[in-house]
Enzyme design. Sequence first.
Site, PDB file in Angstrom:
ATOM      1  N   GLU A 149     -55.036  81.169  82.284  1.00 15.16           N
ATOM      2  CA  GLU A 149     -54.339  79.882  82.338  1.00 15.16           C
ATOM      3  C   GLU A 149     -53.056  79.927  81.519  1.00 15.16           C
ATOM      4  OE1 GLU A 149     -53.758  77.028  83.387  1.00 15.16           O
ATOM      5  OE2 GLU A 149     -55.294  75.549  82.977  1.00 15.16           O
ATOM      6  N   ASP A 150     -52.134  79.032  81.805  1.00 16.92           N
ATOM      7  CA  ASP A 150     -50.932  78.931  80.976  1.00 16.92           C
ATOM      8  C   ASP A 150     -51.255  78.303  79.620  1.00 16.92           C
ATOM      9  OD1 ASP A 150     -51.490  76.421  82.063  1.00 16.92           O
ATOM     10  OD2 ASP A 150     -49.513  76.126  82.944  1.00 16.92           O
ATOM     11  N   ARG A 176     -40.042  76.169  85.409  1.00 14.03           N
ATOM     12  CA  ARG A 176     -41.091  77.204  85.459  1.00 14.03           C
ATOM     13  C   ARG A 176     -40.544  78.614  85.303  1.00 14.03           C
ATOM     14  NH1 ARG A 176     -46.106  75.227  87.093  1.00 14.03           N
ATOM     15  NH2 ARG A 176     -46.088  73.508  88.576  1.00 14.03           N
TER      16      ARG A 176
END
Length: 174
Positions: free
Chosen positions: A99-100, A165
Amino acid sequence: MSKYKIDKILFEEKEITKRINELAKQIESDYSSSDEIVCICVLRGGIMFFSDLIKRINKKIKFDFIRISSYEGTSSKGEAKIIQDTLLEIKNKDILIVEDIIDTGKTMNTLISLFKKRGAKSVKTAALLDKPSRRKVECHADYVGFEIDDVFVVGYGMDVDDNFRNLSFVAVIQ
Ligand code: IMP
Ligand code: MG
């Protein structure tokens, strides 16, 4: 145009790369008795961390993607919902969810239960960032790049309303 602006850089690319190298070595040694890891990238924010991490793990790896939604703007909408599911076999596999960032912990908790329910042999989690002060449900990541305070960050895969992003660094917005 985003109404948000970059305020300051929290982690430069060099620092992120150095930390990812350390995590990859740690993962390699922790999984030394496992013949294969199935790494699951949590789309879309996890993509940069995921690709940088898995190419540094010197092991047999399969990978897949899952997409889950809980955020709009800078606040959580509540329950995490699966929008795009994995295709690979999960049963009896060593699963590493990538996950980020872990915030309230709801997304990671949902995913851990999901893969356990599907019969994974083991489920571990990696997150580039962790905001422990924001936890609403108990959730512990096995591999964390950096712990941060309660600030909203973008870049390196992470967004605000789909902006920022592609930044090669992690920044705080204003
Ligand atoms: P949780 O379910 O509350 O732990 O939320 C995790 C998800 O929220 C992450 O996968 C991110 O997509 C998003 N998120 C949480 N904090 C931030 C942030 O500071 N910047 C960008 N996305 C965030
Ligand atoms: Mg995410």
